[in-house]
Design an enzyme around this catalytic site. Structure first.
Site, PDB file in Angstrom:
ATOM      1  N   ARG A 123     -22.006  12.225  10.997  1.00  0.00           N
ATOM      2  CA  ARG A 123     -22.358  11.595   9.729  1.00  0.00           C
ATOM      3  C   ARG A 123     -23.470  10.574   9.830  1.00  0.00           C
ATOM      4  O   ARG A 123     -24.371  10.537   9.005  1.00  0.00           O
ATOM      5  CB  ARG A 123     -21.129  10.879   9.191  1.00  0.00           C
ATOM      6  CG  ARG A 123     -20.077  11.838   8.839  1.00  0.00           C
ATOM      7  CD  ARG A 123     -18.884  11.146   8.278  1.00  0.00           C
ATOM      8  NE  ARG A 123     -18.016  12.191   7.762  1.00  0.00           N
ATOM      9  CZ  ARG A 123     -16.810  11.991   7.293  1.00  0.00           C
ATOM     10  NH1 ARG A 123     -16.307  10.782   7.274  1.00  0.00           N
ATOM     11  NH2 ARG A 123     -16.107  12.989   6.835  1.00  0.00           N
ATOM     12  N   SER A 148     -17.845  16.740  -0.283  1.00  0.00           N
ATOM     13  CA  SER A 148     -17.256  16.844   1.052  1.00  0.00           C
ATOM     14  C   SER A 148     -18.261  17.364   2.071  1.00  0.00           C
ATOM     15  O   SER A 148     -19.060  18.249   1.786  1.00  0.00           O
ATOM     16  CB  SER A 148     -16.072  17.794   1.024  1.00  0.00           C
ATOM     17  OG  SER A 148     -15.712  18.127   2.350  1.00  0.00           O
ATOM     18  N   ARG A 198     -16.444   7.099  12.439  1.00  0.00           N
ATOM     19  CA  ARG A 198     -15.276   7.968  12.332  1.00  0.00           C
ATOM     20  C   ARG A 198     -15.703   9.418  12.150  1.00  0.00           C
ATOM     21  O   ARG A 198     -16.616   9.703  11.386  1.00  0.00           O
ATOM     22  CB  ARG A 198     -14.420   7.546  11.147  1.00  0.00           C
ATOM     23  CG  ARG A 198     -13.258   8.489  10.895  1.00  0.00           C
ATOM     24  CD  ARG A 198     -12.383   8.017   9.772  1.00  0.00           C
ATOM     25  NE  ARG A 198     -13.009   8.129   8.466  1.00  0.00           N
ATOM     26  CZ  ARG A 198     -13.090   9.262   7.765  1.00  0.00           C
ATOM     27  NH1 ARG A 198     -12.629  10.390   8.253  1.00  0.00           N
ATOM     28  NH2 ARG A 198     -13.654   9.271   6.577  1.00  0.00           N
ATOM     29  N   GLY A 233       0.630   3.820   3.969  1.00  0.00           N
ATOM     30  CA  GLY A 233       1.731   3.038   3.416  1.00  0.00           C
ATOM     31  C   GLY A 233       2.899   3.901   2.963  1.00  0.00           C
ATOM     32  O   GLY A 233       4.061   3.601   3.253  1.00  0.00           O
ATOM     33  N   LEU A 285      -7.368  10.788   7.562  1.00  0.00           N
ATOM     34  CA  LEU A 285      -6.074  11.246   7.062  1.00  0.00           C
ATOM     35  C   LEU A 285      -5.114  11.351   8.237  1.00  0.00           C
ATOM     36  O   LEU A 285      -3.946  10.953   8.163  1.00  0.00           O
ATOM     37  CB  LEU A 285      -6.230  12.598   6.366  1.00  0.00           C
ATOM     38  CG  LEU A 285      -7.210  12.616   5.178  1.00  0.00           C
ATOM     39  CD1 LEU A 285      -7.237  14.007   4.538  1.00  0.00           C
ATOM     40  CD2 LEU A 285      -6.828  11.586   4.135  1.00  0.00           C
ATOM     41  N   LEU A 344      -1.790   7.157   2.200  1.00  0.00           N
ATOM     42  CA  LEU A 344      -1.175   7.959   3.255  1.00  0.00           C
ATOM     43  C   LEU A 344      -0.448   7.081   4.254  1.00  0.00           C
ATOM     44  O   LEU A 344       0.681   7.370   4.655  1.00  0.00           O
ATOM     45  CB  LEU A 344      -2.237   8.787   3.966  1.00  0.00           C
ATOM     46  CG  LEU A 344      -2.714   9.992   3.162  1.00  0.00           C
ATOM     47  CD1 LEU A 344      -3.777  10.746   3.942  1.00  0.00           C
ATOM     48  CD2 LEU A 344      -1.558  10.908   2.827  1.00  0.00           C
ATOM     49  N   GLY A 392       0.837  -1.199   0.000  1.00  0.00           N
ATOM     50  CA  GLY A 392       0.000   0.000   0.000  1.00  0.00           C
ATOM     51  C   GLY A 392       0.866   1.240   0.000  1.00  0.00           C
ATOM     52  O   GLY A 392       1.908   1.303   0.664  1.00  0.00           O
TER      53      GLY A 392
HETATM   54  C1  LIG Z   1     -14.056  10.576  -1.487  1.00  0.00           C
HETATM   55  C2  LIG Z   1     -13.404  10.465  -0.150  1.00  0.00           C
HETATM   56  C3  LIG Z   1     -13.116  11.606   0.598  1.00  0.00           C
HETATM   57  C4  LIG Z   1     -12.492  11.506   1.835  1.00  0.00           C
HETATM   58  N1  LIG Z   1     -12.232  12.648   2.527  1.00  0.00           N
HETATM   59  C5  LIG Z   1     -11.591  12.557   3.717  1.00  0.00           C
HETATM   60  C6  LIG Z   1     -11.268  13.740   4.447  1.00  0.00           C
HETATM   61  O1  LIG Z   1     -11.553  14.853   4.022  1.00  0.00           O
HETATM   62  N2  LIG Z   1     -10.607  13.606   5.607  1.00  0.00           N
HETATM   63  C7  LIG Z   1     -10.260  12.382   6.107  1.00  0.00           C
HETATM   64  O2  LIG Z   1      -9.642  12.339   7.156  1.00  0.00           O
HETATM   65  N3  LIG Z   1     -10.556  11.257   5.431  1.00  0.00           N
HETATM   66  C8  LIG Z   1     -11.218  11.311   4.259  1.00  0.00           C
HETATM   67  N4  LIG Z   1     -11.521  10.150   3.579  1.00  0.00           N
HETATM   68  C9  LIG Z   1     -11.041   8.868   4.082  1.00  0.00           C
HETATM   69  C10 LIG Z   1      -9.573   8.695   3.752  1.00  0.00           C
HETATM   70  O3  LIG Z   1      -9.283   9.230   2.484  1.00  0.00           O
HETATM   71  C11 LIG Z   1      -9.132   7.242   3.726  1.00  0.00           C
HETATM   72  O4  LIG Z   1      -9.615   6.584   4.841  1.00  0.00           O
HETATM   73  C12 LIG Z   1      -7.618   7.148   3.761  1.00  0.00           C
HETATM   74  O5  LIG Z   1      -7.057   7.947   2.759  1.00  0.00           O
HETATM   75  C13 LIG Z   1      -7.134   5.730   3.618  1.00  0.00           C
HETATM   76  O6  LIG Z   1      -5.733   5.732   3.515  1.00  0.00           O
HETATM   77  P1  LIG Z   1      -4.912   4.393   3.532  1.00  0.00           P
HETATM   78  O7  LIG Z   1      -3.491   4.791   3.385  1.00  0.00           O
HETATM   79  O8  LIG Z   1      -5.293   3.600   4.716  1.00  0.00           O
HETATM   80  O9  LIG Z   1      -5.409   3.568   2.267  1.00  0.00           O
HETATM   81  P2  LIG Z   1      -5.539   3.937   0.704  1.00  0.00           P
HETATM   82  O10 LIG Z   1      -5.252   5.337   0.409  1.00  0.00           O
HETATM   83  O11 LIG Z   1      -6.839   3.360   0.279  1.00  0.00           O
HETATM   84  O12 LIG Z   1      -4.372   3.131   0.040  1.00  0.00           O
HETATM   85  C14 LIG Z   1      -4.417   1.756  -0.151  1.00  0.00           C
HETATM   86  C15 LIG Z   1      -3.151   1.342  -0.835  1.00  0.00           C
HETATM   87  O13 LIG Z   1      -3.070  -0.066  -0.814  1.00  0.00           O
HETATM   88  C16 LIG Z   1      -2.810  -0.570  -2.093  1.00  0.00           C
HETATM   89  N5  LIG Z   1      -3.430  -1.875  -2.175  1.00  0.00           N
HETATM   90  C17 LIG Z   1      -4.684  -2.241  -1.813  1.00  0.00           C
HETATM   91  N6  LIG Z   1      -4.860  -3.548  -1.987  1.00  0.00           N
HETATM   92  C18 LIG Z   1      -3.702  -4.035  -2.462  1.00  0.00           C
HETATM   93  C19 LIG Z   1      -3.251  -5.332  -2.833  1.00  0.00           C
HETATM   94  N7  LIG Z   1      -4.024  -6.395  -2.709  1.00  0.00           N
HETATM   95  N8  LIG Z   1      -1.991  -5.450  -3.310  1.00  0.00           N
HETATM   96  C20 LIG Z   1      -1.169  -4.367  -3.423  1.00  0.00           C
HETATM   97  N9  LIG Z   1      -1.548  -3.139  -3.062  1.00  0.00           N
HETATM   98  C21 LIG Z   1      -2.789  -2.974  -2.590  1.00  0.00           C
HETATM   99  C22 LIG Z   1      -3.343   0.449  -3.046  1.00  0.00           C
HETATM  100  O14 LIG Z   1      -2.679   0.351  -4.274  1.00  0.00           O
HETATM  101  C23 LIG Z   1      -3.043   1.733  -2.302  1.00  0.00           C
HETATM  102  O15 LIG Z   1      -1.718   2.127  -2.583  1.00  0.00           O
HETATM  103  C24 LIG Z   1     -12.163  10.243   2.342  1.00  0.00           C
HETATM  104  C25 LIG Z   1     -12.460   9.097   1.618  1.00  0.00           C
HETATM  105  C26 LIG Z   1     -13.105   9.206   0.389  1.00  0.00           C
HETATM  106  C27 LIG Z   1     -13.505   7.970  -0.322  1.00  0.00           C
END
Ligand SMILES: Cc1cc2nc3c(=O)[nH]c(=O)nc-3n(C[C@H](O)[C@H](O)[C@H](O)COP(=O)(O)OP(=O)(O)OC[C@H]3O[C@@H](n4cnc5c(N)ncnc54)[C@H](O)[C@@H]3O)c2cc1C
Ligand code: FES
Lengths: 256, 644
Positions: B337, B291, B442, B52, B448, B50, B47
């Site tokens: 929410r 948003s 949440r 990873g 983030l 943010l 991953g």
């Molecule tokens: C439209 C939207 C708006 C949002 N706005 C906000 C906000 O304003 N404020 C806030 O705090 N949160 C917000 N969120 C929530 C937040 O964006 C996410 O919870 C957060 O970014 C998740 O980050 P992460 O690093 O955990 O995962 P992700 O960013 O989902 O990253 C997952 C990573 O894992 C990789 N991956 C997944 N499965 C595999 C696999 N099997 N093999 C290899 N790689 C894999 C992907 O390629 C990716 O790089 C929002 C979410 C959405 C959908």
């Protein structure tokens, strides 16, 4: 609405490609362009054909995954719009559309409309960052940044790295992409320490990747889904020339 | 359904001592890896969102050897890029009474008292460092005219603690982390594997020792070994098919780890976001979030008369029902929410929905535009308004937006202890993929924060303590465990290709999503959940008989990628329903209709359900085992949430 599509089909990186005609019927005007292709793909699979491969992920115009050329225009006819945000209401029944992948020496085709854009990552790796290791940052508000400056940096930082600029440029140049990142970081006080090495490293990497050179056609700006300005290219050129005159070379980074 | 409580398995490793000093003390006692020895350790990070990207970059800076994987063509495209609204931090720049304690308290309360106090406190504590780090990286946060950082209040918070970069906060934060990652790639500490999908976790002698990946361009299956494996693979909202997540977001990495022994916690805690653009037709491939910062200046209403045919601007105030302002006078449009989502669903269920399909409610900016001027509104939300216009063909400066709830975030995920390690030693889980900090709901702008807290400021410390035992340990890939895992993955791929039935992976995904949405969505009942537990296995059975995947496995095959993900969603959907059925209470995003206050609010049962439900996989077709981690609250008093 009914459309005639001519789509570039190519089985793999080293295989020959060709345009193939598809007649699509009853397209809903509220669907997005990619949703129209989804529907076509479902039909192709059900018929036992190979679906059309294209990159996409967010479908919100922000991840920069999607992108192909529609009738000669990267991301299609709507200004400041990625193809995933382009809706079918902007087309008319009876239209004929030609879909092709980004064409650039630096972006080899992987399959159908899907290309390899890893050259962009390597340009960023050549200096598109500020060297500040985790935990070593000073208190954020110690460095006030005038709002207009912060806004300009933000506008350069909006680039989504889709590659449309390269695809539309008659020379296949990546100056808008590279210039946007150089400008974003070089405008900010935090970016000053590496200002010269950044410009040199990124520009030279861009050249090594086989992108063309910029002749100020400005097609890139016109087609950029984020409306990134070509002023950023001028800024990059200034920083690069200045650095070269001072004999600055690319930074060699070694791991800890 | 059997649910024995196996005690002694779930040690949350929460340090002793007062809440405020747990993390400091803990850090002081964690074992360290000598700087010269760090390069002898390999860490896999799956991953590049943010969580990873920040973890991989930080590991690289420390000198570890890192292999980082993502399925997109570049790490910069992870789903985090799409986050719009902002990121919380207890900086108290506005002198409006914010503090680490208040951010902690709001997060625990917002999560409806189903999260771990110690984890949440640490999150609030490190939040301030995140902002410093990001600003130093050049993240262009919004600023005031004096040049200092601007904040807004967001998602029900009564203080202004949200940092933002127009409506593109996730993009800017991710690019900051991506750039830090790129620096390490250039330095040779991190090797990046884009267009690679993790399809299995390799466990040997009870420890996570590597992964099996599929190269999405060539189809090659590869073995990767390491001293520790970190999953930061995001959430599973796409189980519903239609959600605000990116199309590729999936549960596969987490689920395959679950099948190898990692417990999956609180699967039923999903967040349905109140402000998304309603679906417009059956070709719909995803839903788009507007948003929730929009709720700061937009007013939510429906016409009092469900058959009102007038255009919205022609409907006078007297004929409008501003139902949130009416029911929750002190929070109004800024209720959390889950409350906003539930209320939207009930007005639409009552037939008061607006739009061609009567499947939305209005979010109206007319008053704010009058009060603040169009320019201010444009400054604040310009790109969101543009996006809305592009998708719907309607101009929200003139016509009120139409919105409806959509699956958005999943609080559940792999179980981890205070060190972010799962119950499988050597397997760590960060970001949305773990269950840790948000309880049953949440708060806005805190995902983030959590992703970056985990990646920049928690895991770099805690992983060393685990690694310290394995100095000079070899990381071979020619072992039986690797061979067996690879063979299983290969058999799985072949199985999909051999079915050659009639239906596409998407068609199954849509149908599964509908079931999960209907019975395990905004509101749940025991009866509905039982029904879903019959429908899902039946559909899965059909999937394995009648799926059609074109092409082969030795090249790009996007249908094959989808099939693997849908197969895992079937199993996950089932677990979500089991978990929801087990939890005979309502809390946060989990509303069981049987358990509500007379006012229609979620009614918790603290005596019986104040626990984390961590599920152990027992093999296909067997009921999973439930392990309970009791939650103890020392710093906060449990209250019934009230937003009146
Ligand atoms: C439209 C939207 C708006 C949002 N706005 C906000 C906000 O304003 N404020 C806030 O705090 N949160 C917000 N969120 C929530 C937040 O964006 C996410 O919870 C957060 O970014 C998740 O980050 P992460 O690093 O955990 O995962 P992700 O960013 O989902 O990253 C997952 C990573 O894992 C990789 N991956 C997944 N499965 C595999 C696999 N099997 N093999 C290899 N790689 C894999 C992907 O390629 C990716 O790089 C929002 C979410 C959405 C959908
Ligand atoms: S799919 Fe993300 S920008 Fe189009």
């Amino acid at each position: 609405m009914n459309l005639t599509l001519h789509i570039w089909r190519q089985g793999g990186p080293d295989q020959p490609g060709r345009m193939v005609r598809y007649d699509v019927k009853d397209v809903n005007e509220h669907s997005s362009f990619l949703e129209m292709l989804d529907v076509l793909n479902q039909q192709l699979i059900e018929k036992g054909d190979d679906p059309i491969a294209f990159d996409h992920d967010c479908r919100e115009g922000i991840c920069g995954s999607c992108g192909f050329v529609i009738n000669g225009e990267a991301h299609g006819p709507l200004p400041k719009t990625t193809v995933c945000q382009l809706h079918m209401r902007h087309f008319k029944s009876g239209d004929t559309l030609h879909l092709e992948p980004w064409r650039s020496r630096a972006f080899p085709v992987l399959k159908d409309l899907m290309v390899n854009r890893s050259a962009f990552d390597r340009i960023i790796q050549a200096g598109g960052y500020i060297s500040v290791s985790t935990g070593s940052a000073p208190e954020a508000n110690l460095t006030p940044i005038p709002k207009p400056l912060a806004d300009r940096a933000f506008e350069a930082a909006e680039c989504i790295g889709c590659g449309a600029c390269v695809a539309q440029c008659p020379n296949g140049a990546a100056n808008l992409f590279t210039g946007a990142k150089v400008a974003h970081l070089n405008l900010l006080p935090q970016g000053q320490a590496e200002r010269e090495t950044r410009a040199v490293g990124m520009v030279e990497q861009m050249e090594q990747e086989g992108f063309g050179s910029c002749s100020n056609f400005a097609e890139c700006e016109a087609v950029c889904p984020k409306g990134i300005s070509i002023d950023n290219i001028a800024r990059m050129n200034r920083d690069y020339l200045k650095a070269k005159l001072q004999g600055v070379n690319r930074l060699v980074v070694v791991g800890a | 359904m059997e649910s024995p409580n196996v005690s002694g398995v779930l040690d949350s490793k929460i340090p002793a001592g007062p809440l405020e000093s747990k993390w400091e003390d803990h850090k002081g006692h964690l074992r360290l890896v000598n700087p010269n020895n760090k390069r002898k350790f390999t860490i896999i990070v799956v991953g590049s969102g943010l969580a990873g990207a920040s973890a991989a970059a930080s590991f690289g800076e420390l000198g570890y050897k890192v292999k980082c994987f993502c399925f997109q063509d570049s790490p910069r495209r992870a789903h985090s890029i799409a986050a719009q609204g902002g990121i919380n931090a207890a900086k108290n720049y506005h002198n409006d009474g914010d503090s680490v304690f208040r951010l902690f308290y709001d997060t625990v309360k917002g999560g409806d008292f189903r999260s771990r106090e110690a984890n949440v406190y640490r999150l609030a504590e490190v939040s301030v460092q995140i902002i410093d780090q990001c600003v130093a990286q050049g993240v262009p946060f919004a600023r005031e005219y004096g040049g200092l950082l601007d904040n807004r209040s967001f998602g029900g918070a009564q203080v202004s603690r949200t940092f933002y970069a127009r409506g593109q906060t996730g993009q800017q934060l991710l690019l900051g982390a991506y750039q830090a990652l790129c620096r390490q790639i250039d330095a040779g500490t991190v090797t990046m594997f884009p267009r690679h999908e993790m399809l299995d976790l390799v466990v040997e002698n009870g420890r996570a020792v590597g992964i099996i990946t599929r190269n999405l361009v060539t189809g090659a299956l590869d073995r990767h070994a390491a001293h520790a494996v970190v999953l930061a693979t995001g959430g599973y909202s796409n189980v519903y098919y239609l959600s605000t997540n990116a199309k590729g977001s999936n549960v596969t990495a987490a689920w395959r780890a679950h099948k190898r022994g990692a417990f999956f916690a609180n699967a039923c805690y999903t967040q349905i976001h109140p402000t998304c653009i309603p679906a417009s037709g059956d070709y719909q491939s995803k839903l788009t979030l507007m948003s929730e910062s929009l709720r700061n200046d937009g007013r939510i209403w429906v016409p009092k008369n469900p058959d009102d045919k007038r255009s919205p601007d022609q409907i006078p105030d007297a004929d409008r029902d501003y139902y949130l302002e009416r029911k929750y006078p002190s929070f109004g449009n800024l209720v959390p929410r889950d409350v906003a989502a539930r209320n939207a669903k009930s007005v639409v269920d009552e037939g008061k929905g607006v739009g061609p399909q009567k499947n939305g409610v209005y979010l109206d900016f007319a008053d704010s535009i009058r009060r603040l001027g169009r320019k201010t509104i444009e400054e604040r939300y310009g790109n969101l308004f543009e996006m809305y216009d592009k998708i719907t063909g309607e101009n929200p400066y003139v016509v009120p937006m139409r919105i409806y709830p959509a699956p958005h975030y999943t609080m559940g995920g792999l179980w981890v202890d205070y060190n972010l390690m799962s119950n499988v030693p050597g397997l760590f889980v960060l970001g949305e993929a773990n269950f840790s900090d948000h309880g049953a709901n949440r708060l806005g702008a805190s995902a983030l924060m959590q992703g970056l807290a985990d990646g920049y400021f928690v895991i770099p410390y805690t992983i060393g303590d685990y690694l310290a035992d394995f100095l000079n340990a070899k990381t071979p890939t020619d072992t039986d465990a690797f061979a067996a895992a690879e063979a299983e993955v290969r058999a799985g791929v072949d199985r999909f290709l051999k079915i050659q039935g009639k239906r596409t992976a998407d068609s199954y995904h849509r149908e599964l999503g509908r079931i999960v949405w209907d019975y395990c969505g905004i509101a749940r009942t025991a009866e509905g959940l039982r029904k879903a537990l019959e429908l899902i296995p039946a559909l899965r059975e059909d999937f394995w008989q009648n799926l059609r995947i074109p092409g082969g496995s030795a090249a790009v095959n996007q249908e094959l990628e989808k099939a693997g993900r849908v197969a895992d969603y079937f199993d996950l959907g089932e677990l979500m329903c089991r978990d929801a059925l087990d939890r005979e209470e309502s809390c946060g995003g989990h509303l069981r209709e049987e358990y509500q206050t007379p006012e229609g609010e979620a009614l918790r049962n603290d005596e019986k359900y104040s626990y984390v439900a961590a599920w152990e996989h027992n093999g296909a077709g067997k009921a999973p085992t439930l392990h309970k981690e009791p939650l103890a609250f020392e710093a906060v008093k449990l209250t019934q949430r009230s937003y009146k």
